[in-house]
Every structure is written in C-alpha cells, then in structure tokens.
Design an enzyme around this catalytic site. Structure first.
Site, short mmCIF file in Angstrom:
data_model
loop_
_atom_site.label_atom_id
_atom_site.label_comp_id
_atom_site.label_asym_id
_atom_site.label_seq_id
_atom_site.Cartn_x
_atom_site.Cartn_y
_atom_site.Cartn_z
N GLY A 205 0.82 -1.21 0.00
CA GLY A 205 0.00 0.00 0.00
C GLY A 205 0.85 1.25 0.00
O GLY A 205 2.07 1.20 -0.23
N VAL A 210 -0.18 2.82 5.08
CA VAL A 210 0.30 1.65 5.82
C VAL A 210 1.72 1.84 6.36
O VAL A 210 2.05 1.38 7.46
CB VAL A 210 0.16 0.36 4.96
CG1 VAL A 210 1.01 0.41 3.71
CG2 VAL A 210 0.51 -0.87 5.77
N GLY A 211 2.57 2.57 5.61
CA GLY A 211 3.94 2.81 6.10
C GLY A 211 3.91 3.61 7.39
O GLY A 211 4.54 3.25 8.40
N GLU A 249 18.38 4.80 5.98
CA GLU A 249 19.28 4.79 4.81
C GLU A 249 18.62 5.68 3.77
O GLU A 249 17.63 5.29 3.16
CB GLU A 249 19.43 3.35 4.28
CG GLU A 249 19.99 2.36 5.28
CD GLU A 249 21.48 2.55 5.52
OE1 GLU A 249 22.14 3.26 4.74
OE2 GLU A 249 21.99 2.00 6.51
N CYS A 283 21.19 4.48 -5.03
CA CYS A 283 21.56 5.57 -4.13
C CYS A 283 23.06 5.83 -4.15
O CYS A 283 23.52 6.90 -3.79
CB CYS A 283 21.09 5.26 -2.72
SG CYS A 283 21.68 3.65 -2.18
P1 NAD Z 1 10.41 7.15 -0.68
O1 NAD Z 1 10.98 7.82 0.51
O2 NAD Z 1 9.40 7.85 -1.48
O3 NAD Z 1 9.71 5.76 -0.25
C1 NAD Z 1 10.41 4.75 0.44
C2 NAD Z 1 9.40 3.87 1.15
O4 NAD Z 1 8.78 4.64 2.19
C3 NAD Z 1 8.27 3.39 0.26
O5 NAD Z 1 7.92 2.07 0.61
C4 NAD Z 1 7.14 4.34 0.60
O6 NAD Z 1 5.86 3.84 0.35
C5 NAD Z 1 7.38 4.54 2.09
N1 NAD Z 1 6.80 5.73 2.70
C6 NAD Z 1 6.43 6.89 2.12
N2 NAD Z 1 5.92 7.75 3.03
C7 NAD Z 1 5.96 7.12 4.23
C8 NAD Z 1 5.60 7.48 5.55
N3 NAD Z 1 5.06 8.65 5.84
N4 NAD Z 1 5.83 6.58 6.54
C9 NAD Z 1 6.38 5.39 6.28
N5 NAD Z 1 6.74 4.99 5.03
C10 NAD Z 1 6.54 5.84 4.02
O7 NAD Z 1 11.64 6.70 -1.54
P2 NAD Z 1 11.61 6.01 -2.98
O8 NAD Z 1 11.23 7.03 -3.98
O9 NAD Z 1 10.85 4.74 -2.90
O10 NAD Z 1 13.15 5.61 -3.15
C11 NAD Z 1 14.11 6.47 -3.67
C12 NAD Z 1 14.92 7.08 -2.57
O11 NAD Z 1 15.51 6.07 -1.77
C13 NAD Z 1 16.09 7.91 -3.08
O12 NAD Z 1 16.19 9.09 -2.32
C14 NAD Z 1 17.29 7.02 -2.82
O13 NAD Z 1 18.52 7.69 -2.67
C15 NAD Z 1 16.89 6.34 -1.56
N6 NAD Z 1 17.64 5.10 -1.37
C16 NAD Z 1 18.59 5.08 -0.39
C17 NAD Z 1 19.33 3.92 -0.20
C18 NAD Z 1 20.37 3.83 0.87
O14 NAD Z 1 20.82 2.73 1.16
N7 NAD Z 1 20.79 4.92 1.48
C19 NAD Z 1 19.10 2.81 -1.01
C20 NAD Z 1 18.13 2.89 -2.00
C21 NAD Z 1 17.39 4.05 -2.17
#
Ligand code: NAD
Length: 466
Positions: A205, A210-211, A249, A283
């Site tokens: 979701g 749900v997060g 992360e 990332c």
């Molecule tokens: P995002 O932050 O939009 O989403 C990440 C996850 O968080 C998803 O499952 C999303 O549904 C969930 N989420 C969103 N809002 C939330 C909330 N309020 N509470 C809890 N969960 C919530 O990121 P994305 O677009 O999926 O991924 C890309 C980003 O991830 C980039 O910034 C990238 O650099 C980063 N990333 C970091 C690493 C690392 O190891 N540092 C690795 C991979 C990706």
C-alpha cells in the site's frame, strides 16, 4: 498478459487489505498495468502485529544456529526460483534482464545466505573484572518494521529481513507500492518452506497510510527504513518520541573524483557504469563527476562515448520521468550544456537517454540535489583540495569514488570525503561484512555484518559478582 493479483501476507495467509481496496502497479516499460496490490492501512498493521507477537516468542526461543538454518532453507528455495525472481523484478522495474538476474535476484538470495553464514561470526562478548564477570546477551528487539524503496526492491528488503530474522525478531514489512512483485513472491517462498506463520508479514500500500501506521505502532520496537531523505524526516519525527530504534538509509548525491594519472579509456567506462547503472537509480551512483582540469577535455570525450554505449532501462514511473526531465530543463536554465542525452528514447514507457551535463556551478541545484535518474553533471578541478571541497558541498553524505593510480594520494582524498563509503578505483564493490550507511542528510546508522546484528538486537549486560 493478465494482471498479477498481489496479496498481503499476514499470519501465514495471503489476504486482501481490510478495507478491500486495491492500487494499480504500472510497468515502466510500456506504462501498462501489470498488477494490482492491496491498499492496506492501520487495521492491517494491527492484525499483523497480533500475529507477529505470538510468532516472535517461539522464534526467539530457537538458537541462533536453528534460525540460521531457516535462512539457508529460504535461500535454497529462492535459488531454485531465481529466474522467476529476476523475471518479476525486471517486469516491475523495467531493468534489463542481466541486471535483474545478476544484481537483484542473486544478491537477494545471497543476503539470506550471507547472514546465515555470518551467524558463526557472532561471538559471545565477555568482560572480566577482578571480582566479577560481565557477559553480553543479544536480545531481539521483538517486532521490527521494515520499509523499502523501489530501486532495488527485493535486494534491499531481503537485506533487512535476513538479519532481523537471524536475531530473533518478527517482521512487519512494507515494500514500495511501485515495486511490490518480488516481496509478494518471497512470501510464496516463505510459505513453501513452511516458515512459522506470523514471523514475516508483508503489507502492501501507500507510504503515508500503511507505512506511517507501521512507524506509529507502539508494539513495533525498531524501524529500518530505506528511502528518500524527506520521507526519512517524517519517519524519524514519528518514531523518535516513542524511542524506537531507528536505522535510516536515505538519499545521496555522490561525487566521482577522477585525477590526472588514470587510464582515461578504462576509467571512462567505469565512471559511466557508476553513473548510469539501473538508470542512475541506485543511491550509490556517482552523479557528480569531478575531473582534474589537465585531462578534462580528453576524459570528457571518452566519457561521452562510454555513456552512449551504455544500455539502460526506463526510470520507474511517469512521475519520476517528469521529475528527471524537469531537472534536465533546470540544468539548461542554470547554464548547463547537455553533452549527450537529455531526451527520451521511446515514445511509450518511461525511458530517458543517459544524460551528461557540463558547465554548471558546483553549487547549482542540479549539481547538489538528488535527481536519482540517468543524469550526471561534469565539473573540473585543479587541486585535490578543490575536489574534496566540491565533493563535500552537498547536504548528502552517502558514498563516493576516487579514481587515481597513486594509492596513497587516493586514500588521502577518500578519507576527507564526508560520506559513509568511498571506493577507490572501483565502484559498488561490496563485501557484506562492511558498514553500509550515510552521514549528513544521507541517514543515521549502519547496516551490514555486525552493524545489522547490532541494530536488530539489544545488547544487554549481565554482571556476575564472584
Ligand atoms: P520514498 O521515501 O518515497 O519511499 C520509500 C518507502 O517509504 C516506500 O515504501 C514508501 O511507500 C514509504 N513511505 C512513504 N511515506 C511514508 C511514511 N510517511 N511513513 C512510512 N513509510 C513511508 O523513496 P523512494 O522514492 O521509494 O526511493 C528512492 C529514494 O531512496 C532515493 O532518495 C534514494 O537515494 C533512496 N535510497 C537510499 C538507499 C540507501 O541505502 N541509502 C538505497 C536505495 C534508495
């Protein structure tokens, strides 16, 4: 092809979200619906938490060796089905088959294998005093929430699930709504191997629904989150007042430093890979390429060729494509010149050609903000100290690479870069025992080897007076 119907996995059962609603999952290759997923919420989290609580009691009573055996069983079953994992990952993310198989699927299997084997390295800690002995118990946190992004879907989720299980925790996980397929498929594997019900619950979701409910739940003692820095702030603000253990992360804007003593042809190819693998959506990708001025023009020429030869897949979604294209537009407004790419390669799907931009100020928005797509900026520097300053100018501090034949010079540069990881004359060369994580706006905490073991357990000291 008919749509895949992804289900939640709660208490060992495949089920709908309690509200009954579904969300569409769009394939990036052609923009068509490939699956639907449950739109879960707080009620589903409550159900998962109930089942996880009772499962965790029995699970934590097993020995470390017994839990490691389970991880091997999961890895064996994944290995049998590795091509299906790669097929689903490629379908969901649009990444080329060889990347889906050799990077995503292989590493996902290896994450379970690695932590199963790593259990042998977890020593009993003892500290003797003249009149007493101390020993350290590693207790599980209990219930942990694992939240993962879309760029390396199962690779990053399994990197959390394996150590969390090893250390005796039960899991409530939420994969990205953009890439749910392999997390759901993993549940079918867990089901086949007979992992006790309720130990791993995977809910699909939206993040803010749900997060957020996972992060807010009082019974979940730790949150391991990988995603964007802005989301990380929300997660941190929600979890901190409950004193949850947190691993964040987050995003990056990594520098690739190229000095004047390198083999230009060879390094240009490596730098192209470091910038554009997975369409720049890793990332750790180097999105700011800093080249010593004396070789700048020659290197630029070799890099353009290497980038043009580098085959990439689409970016993840229509919205992300628009975001990346808006940065390419901004780069031009900021005075940048497009050296190659800058346009789209297919009329359908979310393809953007690998794009190199030069002429931008090092502190321009395009050179300092995370774009997370197939766009890299090229800059020149004179002295090593300038390269270090340029590398450190962003708010981020995740990774970086230094390409320099003289190892002591390279080490000196690497140690001054403000980031969690720096590669010298290589990139994405991973030993899973080393610490992985960022500084500054790239996150808090470390994963990998003992760092994951430490995060997913509480170290308790017992002091026995003789
Ligand atoms: P995002 O932050 O939009 O989403 C990440 C996850 O968080 C998803 O499952 C999303 O549904 C969930 N989420 C969103 N809002 C939330 C909330 N309020 N509470 C809890 N969960 C919530 O990121 P994305 O677009 O999926 O991924 C890309 C980003 O991830 C980039 O910034 C990238 O650099 C980063 N990333 C970091 C690493 C690392 O190891 N540092 C690795 C991979 C990706």
């Amino acid at each position: 092809m008919s749509e895949i119907k992804v289900m939640n996995y709660i208490d060992g059962e495949f089920c709908e979200a309690s509200g009954g609603q579904r969300i569409e999952d769009i394939g990036p290759v052609d923009g068509k619906i490939i699956a639907t997923i449950p739109r879960s919420g707080a009620d589903d989290v409550l159900r998962a938490v109930q089942s996880a609580k009772s499962a965790q009691k029995n699970w934590s009573a097993l020995t470390l060796e017994e839990r490691a055996d389970w991880l091997h069983k999961i890895a064996d079953k994944m290995q049998e089905n590795i091509e299906e994992i790669a097929r689903l990952e490629s379908l969901d993310t649009g990444k080329p088959w060889d990347v889906a198989l050799n990077v995503d699927a292989s590493r996902s299997v290896n994450n379970f294998r690695f932590f199963a084997d790593f259990s042998k390295n977890i020593d009993d800690l003892k500290f003797e005093m003249d009149d007493a002995s101390n020993y350290v118990l590693r207790k599980p946190l209990g219930l942990v929430g694992l939240i993962s992004p879309w760029n390396l879907p199962l690779y990053l989720l399994s990197w959390k699930i394996a150590p969390a299980l090893l250390m005796g925790n039960a899991i409530i996980a939420k994969p990205s709504e953009l890439t749910p397929l392999t997390a759901w498929y993993l549940c079918t594997i867990l089901d086949k191997v007979g992992l006790p019900a309720g130990l791993v619950n995977i809910l699909h979701g939206y993040g803010p629904e749900v997060g957020q409910a996972i992060v807010e739940n009082q019974s979940i003692q730790g949150i391991s989150f990988t995603g964007g820095t802005q989301t990380g702030k929300i997660v941190a603000a929600t979890a901190a007042p409950m004193f949850k253990k947190l691993s964040l992360e987050l995003g990056g804007k990594n520098a690739t430093i190229v000095t004047d003593d390198i083999d230009i042809e060879f390094v240009a190819k490596e730098v192209a890979r470091a910038s554009f693998l997975n369409s720049g959506q890793i990332c750790l990708c180097g999105s700011r390429i800093l080249v010593q001025s004396s070789i700048y023009e020659n290197f630029k020429e070799a890099l353009i060729k290497a980038v043009n030869d580098f085959k990439i897949g689409p970016v993840i979604s229509k919205e992300h494509k628009e975001k990346v294209l808006s940065y390419i537009e901004l780069a031009q407004q900021e005075g940048g010149k497009i050296l190659t790419g800058g346009d789209i390669s297919e009329s359908e799907g979310f393809y953007i050609n690998p794009t190199l931009v030069e002429g931008l100020a090092i502190d321009s928005r395009c050179a300092t903000e995370e774009i997370f797509g197939p766009v890299a900026t090229l800059h020149s520097f004179d002295e090593d100290a300038d390269a270090i300053d340029f590398a450190n100018i962003t708010d981020y501090g995740l990774a970086g690479s230094v390409w320099c034949r003289d190892e002591s010079r390279a080490t000196e540069i690497a140690e001054q870069i403000e980031s969690g990881m720096v590669w010298i004359n290589t990139w994405l060369h991973r030993d899973l025992r080393v610490p992985f994580g960022g500084v500054k706006a790239s996150g808090v905490g470390r994963e990998g080897g003992m760092w994951s073991v430490g995060f997913f357990s509480e170290a308790i000291n017992i002091c026995v007076k003789h």
